[in-house]
Motif scaffolding. Structure first.
Motif, mmCIF file in Angstrom:
data_model
loop_
_atom_site.group_PDB
_atom_site.id
_atom_site.type_symbol
_atom_site.label_atom_id
_atom_site.label_comp_id
_atom_site.label_asym_id
_atom_site.label_seq_id
_atom_site.Cartn_x
_atom_site.Cartn_y
_atom_site.Cartn_z
ATOM 1 N N PHE A 2 0.590 0.828 2.428
ATOM 2 C CA PHE A 2 0.952 0.375 3.818
ATOM 3 C C PHE A 2 0.620 -1.026 4.331
ATOM 4 C CE2 PHE A 2 0.436 0.671 8.521
ATOM 5 C CZ PHE A 2 1.795 1.109 8.935
ATOM 6 N N GLU A 3 -0.060 -1.475 3.870
ATOM 7 C CA GLU A 3 -0.570 -2.930 4.221
ATOM 8 C C GLU A 3 0.647 -3.842 3.694
ATOM 9 O OE1 GLU A 3 -4.634 -4.802 4.932
ATOM 10 O OE2 GLU A 3 -4.570 -2.765 4.194
ATOM 11 N N GLU A 57 8.208 3.532 10.380
ATOM 12 C CA GLU A 57 7.480 4.368 9.500
ATOM 13 C C GLU A 57 8.301 5.511 9.093
ATOM 14 O OE1 GLU A 57 3.261 4.318 10.596
ATOM 15 O OE2 GLU A 57 3.250 6.646 9.554
ATOM 16 N N VAL A 100 -3.261 5.570 7.243
ATOM 17 C CA VAL A 100 -3.027 4.448 6.507
ATOM 18 C C VAL A 100 -3.431 4.388 4.940
ATOM 19 C CG1 VAL A 100 -2.964 2.544 8.412
ATOM 20 C CG2 VAL A 100 -5.048 3.201 7.261
ATOM 21 N N PHE A 111 0.445 0.235 16.142
ATOM 22 C CA PHE A 111 0.585 -0.595 15.044
ATOM 23 C C PHE A 111 -0.850 -0.666 14.421
ATOM 24 C CE2 PHE A 111 1.612 -2.881 11.555
ATOM 25 C CZ PHE A 111 1.581 -4.267 11.749
ATOM 26 N N TYR A 112 -0.979 -0.858 13.271
ATOM 27 C CA TYR A 112 -2.064 -0.618 12.508
ATOM 28 C C TYR A 112 -3.022 -1.721 13.088
ATOM 29 C CZ TYR A 112 -4.734 -1.462 8.286
ATOM 30 O OH TYR A 112 -5.866 -1.817 7.203
ATOM 31 N N LYS A 127 6.778 -6.980 9.242
ATOM 32 C CA LYS A 127 6.419 -7.968 10.369
ATOM 33 C C LYS A 127 7.090 -9.301 9.987
ATOM 34 C CE LYS A 127 2.453 -10.197 12.205
ATOM 35 N NZ LYS A 127 1.049 -10.234 12.228
ATOM 36 N N ALA A 135 12.294 -1.789 7.337
ATOM 37 C CA ALA A 135 11.686 -0.558 6.781
ATOM 38 C C ALA A 135 12.536 0.189 5.523
ATOM 39 C CB ALA A 135 11.351 0.407 7.688
ATOM 40 N N SER A 180 3.646 -3.219 5.984
ATOM 41 C CA SER A 180 3.656 -3.730 7.223
ATOM 42 C C SER A 180 3.862 -5.174 7.408
ATOM 43 C CB SER A 180 2.518 -3.188 7.976
ATOM 44 O OG SER A 180 1.290 -3.602 7.455
ATOM 45 N N ASP A 236 2.867 -4.942 17.838
ATOM 46 C CA ASP A 236 2.960 -4.132 16.879
ATOM 47 C C ASP A 236 4.530 -3.876 16.221
ATOM 48 O OD1 ASP A 236 0.957 -3.161 18.051
ATOM 49 O OD2 ASP A 236 1.746 -1.707 19.394
ATOM 50 N N TYR A 237 4.258 -4.069 15.045
ATOM 51 C CA TYR A 237 5.713 -4.175 14.198
ATOM 52 C C TYR A 237 6.194 -3.008 13.543
ATOM 53 C CZ TYR A 237 5.542 -9.175 15.254
ATOM 54 O OH TYR A 237 5.354 -10.287 15.705
ATOM 55 N N VAL A 238 4.872 -2.229 13.155
ATOM 56 C CA VAL A 238 5.229 -1.060 12.480
ATOM 57 C C VAL A 238 4.697 0.174 13.530
ATOM 58 C CG1 VAL A 238 4.714 0.619 10.541
ATOM 59 C CG2 VAL A 238 4.708 -1.978 10.123
#
Ligand code: NAG
Ligand code: NAG
Ligand code: NAG
Ligand code: NAG
Length: 507
Positions: A301-302, A328, A297, A467-468, A309, A50, A305, A321-323
């Motif tokens: 962001f996509e 962030e 989001v 995570f998203y 990831k 990040a 992420s 969950d990575y983010v």
């Protein structure tokens, strides 16, 4: 001796030359102090992608900091004193950094934040969430917090209580006396409620030992109607099951669970374990609401992420969950720093003007990777929170039922959702019961109340992932806010006692 004098002069001249060289002025040294241990959600491996992403976007913006380069150095915080040693060693062996990122863990962050303030170095963290860090006047004067601190969560609870017209609560939390995540979490609520004069009863327990949930429920029954909890998801479930057995889940009581970071422990189906208690647990959870961070989001962001990831996966860290909020947050910390430095340079100052740089970061709103980030005049991020509750009692579906927006300070329930209590304000017969109750003698934070403690922090341990994709999977509603709208025990513990101020005392 003249020759050595000459040499000295030469050295001094060289040093001056190097120090004032524009090249050197345009090279920013970042020191990132985070745990190496990947059990933490904010380990170096998880956060590094990040930070790289953010640095690339800063360097690729021709108008932001033209000619500037960034050199990020990573050092282990070990979630404890090692954090301070890392800062000191780096400063002695190499040079003082221009900005410190992290630590997250409270006990690691406290000494680093004090030294950074003494050296006038900007320090930015997505952690250090304890109430004590609000003290910016002298102690933590150069600390900026880019994740919502526990006091912000306390504000959310106040708004929620005002909305429902509640004025008293039982606070239950687990306390390991080491990292003390739940202690610091609940302290945020306690601080807000104390100011408001709300009546509170406090119970703590150590999850590593036997937790007598029946006894806990018994102590609440007919005394308190609103129960705020911070514990592992298994303990929360056991408490809810005990409450169900004692008949406290029929709508006369409200249980609120605080789980800000670990998205795998809340949301749809969090009552389910595949054991014989699932049916009861589902029923019991109709009385449970969960407070978590509201996540946003946006299209960018996509991309972010996906990149985070893939970097993390290459390291073999496989998970849902990575983010998370920390990942962030550290991205957004870099952006904040870059914006502030940009403005500073424009007005003729340099990266060395730590005081000015810090002031430039506070009291402002900017675009983070997932949405707007607003930092208050005290250098702490405003917090937006969500409340999750059961909206379909048959299926046991859990969804967001309420929102709190920190800047506006207003709590709203979503109108179209049905819960155990129907829609709107939850009425409880709060007062009837209590007049006869004698104030609890030992309900303070016990020993911890005696001395200011602090920093427990492992925010870490407790703090986990949100995570998203995960959220999507579980259909936890994510707010898409349009930004155009306005919108260690014994000895160790003794040593730590005074390391961060805390007023968490209910006695
Ligand atoms: C580059 O930085 C400028 C100055 O802060 C900002 O206004 C602009 O939006 C940035 N551009 C991009 C593409 O991020
Ligand atoms: C980056 O900073 C570290 C520590 O200050 C230093 O050892 C290293 O040489 C620097 N790298 C570059 C490319 O300047
Ligand atoms: C997050 O919650 C899940 C489910 O309760 C649990 O298995 C996991 O250990 C938690 N993660 C952390 C880091 O606490
Ligand atoms: C924060 O910024 C607003 C406007 O941007 C300003 O009016 C206010 O005085 C500032 N507050 C502080 C404490 O600096």
């Amino acid at each position: 001796m003249p020759s050595s004098l000459l040499l000295d002069l030469l050295v001094v001249a060289l040093v001056v030359l190097v120090k004032s060289s524009p090249l050197e002025d345009k090279k920013v040294n970042l020191l990132v102090i985070l745990p190496k241990d990947d059990k933490y959600m904010f380990s170096i491996h998880r956060v590094q992608p990040a930070i790289n992403y953010a640095l690339r976007s800063v360097e690729s913006n021709a108008s932001l900091l033209p000619g500037f380069t960034f050199n990020a150095t990573y050092r282990d915080s070990d979630c404890g004193n090692q954090a301070l040693f890392s800062l000191v060693d780096t400063a002695l062996k190499e040079q003082k950094p221009d900005v410190v990122l992290g630590p997250v863990c409270e006990y690691a962050a406290a000494p680093v934040a004090r030294l950074a303030s003494h050296w006038k170095l900007p320090m930015i963290s997505a952690g250090a969430l304890a109430t004590g860090f609000m003290q910016k006047v002298d102690e933590y004067s150069h600390l900026t917090r880019v994740a919502p601190a526990y006091t912000k969560m306390g504000e959310m609870f106040l708004a929620m209580f005002r909305y429902h017209k509640w004025s008293r609560a039982a606070l239950l939390y687990s306390d390991d006396n080491v990292e003390r995540n739940c202690y610091f979490t609940v302290e945020g609520v306690h601080t807000a409620f104390k100011e408001e004069g709300y009546h509170m009863v406090v119970h703590n327990f150590d999850e590593a030992k036997h937790v007598d949930v029946e006894d806990i429920i018994h102590s609440i029954q007919n005394k308190e109607r609103v129960v705020i909890m911070c514990a592992s998801s298994d303990t929360v479930r056991n408490i809810m099951l005990a409450a169900h057995r004692q008949g406290l889940t029929k709508g006369d009581y409200v249980f609120i669970n605080i789980e800000l970071f670990n998205s795998s422990s809340y949301g749809d189906g969090s009552w389910r374990r595949g054991d014989k208690h699932d049916v009861e647990a589902k029923q019991a959870y109709s009385s449970l609401q969960t407070v978590t961070l509201l996540r946003t989001v946006k299209p960018e962001f996509e991309k972010f992420s996906i990149e985070v990831k893939s970097s993390v996966q290459k390291l073999g860290l496989a998970e849902d969950d990575y983010v998370n909020m920390f990942v962030e947050g550290f991205h957004d910390a870099i952006i904040l720093y870059a914006l502030a430095l940009h403005e500073l340079v424009k007005s003729g100052f340099s990266k060395k003007d730590g005081d000015k740089l810090v002031q430039q970061m506070w009291n402002r709103t900017y675009e983070g990777i997932a949405g707007q980030v607003s930092i208050d005049p005290n250098g702490d991020r405003y917090g937006d929170f969500s409340v999750i509750g059961m909206t379909d009692l048959e299926a046991g579906t859990q969804e967001v039922i309420g929102d709190f927006f920190g800047i506006q300070g207003n709590f709203e329930l979503r109108p179209n959702l049905k819960t155990l209590w129907g829609t709107g304000r939850i009425r409880l017969v709060e007062n009837k019961v209590f007049e006869t109750i004698t104030p609890c003698k030992s309900c303070g934070l016990g020993e911890s109340a005696v001395t200011g403690i602090v920093v427990g922090a492992l925010l870490g341990t407790g703090l986990l992932m949100a995570f998203y994709f995960f959220r999507k999977k579980y259909r936890i509603t994510i707010e898409r806010r349009n930004h155009h709208d306005d919108c260690n025990i014994g000895k160790h513990r003794q040593l730590r006692e005074d390391s961060i101020r805390s007023n968490f005392s209910a006695a």
